[in-house]
Design an enzyme around this catalytic site. Structure first.
Site, PDB file in Angstrom:
ATOM      1  N   ASP A   1       0.869  -1.233   0.148  1.00 25.40           N
ATOM      2  CA  ASP A   1       0.160  -0.072   0.027  1.00 25.40           C
ATOM      3  C   ASP A   1       0.771   1.200   0.321  1.00 25.40           C
ATOM      4  O   ASP A   1       1.838   1.076   1.142  1.00 25.40           O
ATOM      5  CB  ASP A   1      -1.024  -0.052   1.100  1.00 25.40           C
ATOM      6  CG  ASP A   1      -2.454   1.217   0.942  1.00 25.40           C
ATOM      7  OD1 ASP A   1      -2.210   1.558   0.436  1.00 25.40           O
ATOM      8  OD2 ASP A   1      -3.725   0.356   1.275  1.00 25.40           O
ATOM      9  N   ASN A   2       0.956   2.343  -0.734  1.00 18.01           N
ATOM     10  CA  ASN A   2       1.358   3.891  -0.977  1.00 18.01           C
ATOM     11  C   ASN A   2       0.726   4.363  -0.055  1.00 18.01           C
ATOM     12  O   ASN A   2       1.245   5.715   0.563  1.00 18.01           O
ATOM     13  CB  ASN A   2       0.981   4.103  -1.901  1.00 18.01           C
ATOM     14  CG  ASN A   2       0.551   4.068  -2.550  1.00 18.01           C
ATOM     15  OD1 ASN A   2      -0.925   4.589  -1.760  1.00 18.01           O
ATOM     16  ND2 ASN A   2       0.115   4.764  -3.910  1.00 18.01           N
TER      17      ASN A   2
ATOM     18  N   SER B   1     -17.343  -3.505  -7.760  1.00 17.73           N
ATOM     19  CA  SER B   1     -18.108  -2.518  -7.446  1.00 17.73           C
ATOM     20  C   SER B   1     -19.448  -2.582  -8.169  1.00 17.73           C
ATOM     21  O   SER B   1     -19.973  -2.810 -10.117  1.00 17.73           O
ATOM     22  CB  SER B   1     -17.372  -1.412  -7.243  1.00 17.73           C
ATOM     23  OG  SER B   1     -18.602  -0.602  -7.667  1.00 17.73           O
TER      24      SER B   1
ATOM     25  N   TYR C   1     -14.675   6.741 -12.521  1.00 17.06           N
ATOM     26  CA  TYR C   1     -14.376   5.413 -11.083  1.00 17.06           C
ATOM     27  C   TYR C   1     -15.145   4.000 -11.610  1.00 17.06           C
ATOM     28  O   TYR C   1     -14.123   3.117 -11.982  1.00 17.06           O
ATOM     29  CB  TYR C   1     -14.651   5.719 -10.268  1.00 17.06           C
ATOM     30  CG  TYR C   1     -15.040   4.924  -8.822  1.00 17.06           C
ATOM     31  CD1 TYR C   1     -14.070   4.336  -8.335  1.00 17.06           C
ATOM     32  CD2 TYR C   1     -15.997   4.370  -8.717  1.00 17.06           C
ATOM     33  CE1 TYR C   1     -13.831   2.895  -7.331  1.00 17.06           C
ATOM     34  CE2 TYR C   1     -15.929   3.113  -8.010  1.00 17.06           C
ATOM     35  CZ  TYR C   1     -14.677   2.271  -7.253  1.00 17.06           C
ATOM     36  OH  TYR C   1     -14.964   1.503  -6.384  1.00 17.06           O
TER      37      TYR C   1
ATOM     38  N   LYS D   1     -13.405   0.288 -13.183  1.00 21.79           N
ATOM     39  CA  LYS D   1     -13.843  -1.089 -12.012  1.00 21.79           C
ATOM     40  C   LYS D   1     -14.458  -1.804 -13.487  1.00 21.79           C
ATOM     41  O   LYS D   1     -13.472  -3.207 -13.524  1.00 21.79           O
ATOM     42  CB  LYS D   1     -14.973  -1.022 -11.342  1.00 21.79           C
ATOM     43  CG  LYS D   1     -14.580  -0.394 -10.715  1.00 21.79           C
ATOM     44  CD  LYS D   1     -13.592  -1.096  -9.379  1.00 21.79           C
ATOM     45  CE  LYS D   1     -12.921  -0.304  -8.256  1.00 21.79           C
ATOM     46  NZ  LYS D   1     -11.867  -0.952  -7.166  1.00 21.79           N
TER      47      LYS D   1
ATOM     48  N   ARG E   1     -28.596  13.752  -5.160  1.00 21.75           N
ATOM     49  CA  ARG E   1     -27.046  14.058  -5.685  1.00 21.75           C
ATOM     50  C   ARG E   1     -27.001  13.596  -7.464  1.00 21.75           C
ATOM     51  O   ARG E   1     -28.107  12.673  -7.655  1.00 21.75           O
ATOM     52  CB  ARG E   1     -27.317  12.536  -4.630  1.00 21.75           C
ATOM     53  CG  ARG E   1     -24.552  12.921  -5.297  1.00 21.75           C
ATOM     54  CD  ARG E   1     -24.702  12.484  -4.227  1.00 21.75           C
ATOM     55  NE  ARG E   1     -24.374  10.971  -3.586  1.00 21.75           N
ATOM     56  CZ  ARG E   1     -24.319  10.269  -3.131  1.00 21.75           C
ATOM     57  NH1 ARG E   1     -23.216  10.604  -2.327  1.00 21.75           N
ATOM     58  NH2 ARG E   1     -24.130   8.583  -3.221  1.00 21.75           N
TER      59      ARG E   1
ATOM     60  N   ASP F   1     -27.042  10.248  -9.002  1.00 20.14           N
ATOM     61  CA  ASP F   1     -27.810   8.248  -8.147  1.00 20.14           C
ATOM     62  C   ASP F   1     -28.973   7.615  -8.547  1.00 20.14           C
ATOM     63  O   ASP F   1     -29.708   8.987  -9.765  1.00 20.14           O
ATOM     64  CB  ASP F   1     -27.818   9.291  -6.339  1.00 20.14           C
ATOM     65  CG  ASP F   1     -27.144   9.821  -5.461  1.00 20.14           C
ATOM     66  OD1 ASP F   1     -26.142   8.771  -5.339  1.00 20.14           O
ATOM     67  OD2 ASP F   1     -27.369   9.543  -4.259  1.00 20.14           O
TER      68      ASP F   1
END
Ligand code: NAD
Ligand code: WQD
Length: 348
Positions: free
Chosen positions: A38-39, A132, A157, A161, A303, A306
């Site tokens: 992990d960074n 996801s 995003y 995926k 939003r 959504d």
């Protein structure tokens, strides 16, 4: 290779993060040590201390960008890695819209490097990828099963995926049976380990519902804004399939066992959800009841991006992995609040 604990070590990219730290704990419980890469761009060493306290063992940790091929090759060789659970990536939907290049670079880059390194090693390789439910876009049916159409994601995003799923499937198909993969489509993970020693620690204003609620409960924010009360749902607010992060983490161990049983050349998709939808107001009221705390809220406009409602059909995971979510909404709300308090007091 001997079947020693070290030879069974599982590479866990993104293992210092919210979900990854819970997977590290469940891996340890199943007798497989995690090798965490992990960074720390969205996490801290506090998570590693939490894992150590819960499991009694200091996790093996490399502070490394998972796109660094030389470093990854060295880690894979040193620990005889043949199995990887791949979570490293960026996860803010809003940020992905304002900075799509960074999201494509990181989220695709980490996957490409992992696949290259595992392919180069010559032996067999098994990959579990954190996908996801966002890949279903507006699902064509509810409950959403794995056959629902995927790929109509609303934001960069979500597209990372979906692209990652396709890339993994192509590389496995070309690997002549050496690689295999499970793509896990998570619904809405919330809650935390019951010890409160690991949990979700967002930087800045939380984007997601539960961390926002716990910050209101802690007095860090004045009130919750409920985005939309005019959806066609039972109380007008959005409905999602919330899953306890400990159940989600256990699903990864089951997926690993499935890969070990079903072997080479396969790519299989599984939903990880509970099969139950809860509205925003149901979450707020459950949180209030379980923790005996008032959560002030106000209705706000919907939003953008959504959708009204979706929840999983998790029956494939139950049938094939022998996994089902066991923890309740009450557990999720209690454990989320416990972790908020515990982690806050440890940060002081
Ligand atoms: P997180 O941000 O807490 O964890 C991701 C971890 O990856 C962080 O610790 C971060 O420091 C690390 N990371 C990021 N870029 C890296 C890089 N280049 N090299 C090495 N490490 C890097 O997020 P999370 O909620 O634990 O999510 C884990 C995974 O699950 C992500 O891939 C996310 O997209 C996916 N996912 C999350 C949710 C959710 O609601 N939390 C839902 C579906 C899928
Ligand atoms: C849940 C519900 C909101 C915040 C997102 C990503 C998805 C996945 C999980 C990774 C919705 C409402 C929220 C608030 C609110 N991540 N809400 N007030 O949108 O289902 O999914 O996280 O893959 O890709 O899109 O989760 O927790 O943001 O929202 O009313 O302050 O809560 O409108 O109905 P979402 P969420």
């Amino acid at each position: 290779m001997q079947n020693t604990a070290e030879s069974r070590a599982v590479l866990l990219t993104g293992g210092a993060g919210y979900i990854g730290s819970h997977i590290a704990v469940e891996l340890a419980a199943s007798g497989r040590p995690a090798v965490i890469v992990d960074n720390l761009c969205n996490s801290s060493e506090e998570a590693l201390r939490g894992i150590a306290e819960i499991t009694g063992v200091e996790p093996v940790f490399y502070r490394t960008d998972a796109r660094d091929k030389d470093a990854m090759r060295e880690i894979v060789k040193k620990h005889n890695i043949t199995e990887a659970i791949h979570l490293a990536g960026l996860k803010s939907v809003a940020e992905s819209v304002s900075n799509p290049l960074e999201y494509y670079k990181v989220n695709l880059g980490t996957t490409l490097t992992l696949l290259e390194v595992l392919s180069e090693c010559g032996g067999t390789g098994k990959v579990i990828f954190s996908s996801s439910a966002t890949v279903y876009g507006v699902p064509d049916h509810i409950p959403v099963d794995e056959d629902a159409f995927a790929g109509t994601c609303f934001n960069p995003y979500g597209r990372t995926k979906y692209f990652n799923e396709q890339i993994i499937a192509d590389v496995v198909a070309a690997s002549e049976g050496r690689l295999s993969a499970v793509l896990l489509r998570y619904f809405n993970p919330i809650g935390a380990h019951p010890s409160g020693l690991i949990g979700e620690v967002p930087t800045g204003v939380p984007n997601n519902l539960m961390p926002y609620i716990t910050q209101v409960a802690a007095g860090k924010r004045e009130k919750l804004y409920v985005y939309g009360n005019d959806y066609e749902t039972r109380d007008g607010t959005g409905v999602r399939d919330y899953i306890h992060v400990v159940d989600l983490a256990r699903g990864h161990v089951k997926a690993l066992e499935w890969l070990e049983r079903h072997g080479e050349g396969k790519v299989e998709i599984f939903n990880l959800g509970t099969g139950r939808g809860s509205s925003v107001l149901e979450i707020v009221h459950t949180f209030e009841r379980v923790n005996n705390i008032k959560i002030p809220y106000e209705f706000a406009p919907r939003r953008p991006g959504d959708i009204a409602e979706y929840y999983a059909d998790p029956s494939k995971a139950e049938r094939e992995l022998g996994w089902r979510a066991e923890l309740s909404l009450e557990d999720m709300c209690r454990d989320a609040w416990n972790a908020e308090k515990t982690l806050q007091s440890r940060a002081k």
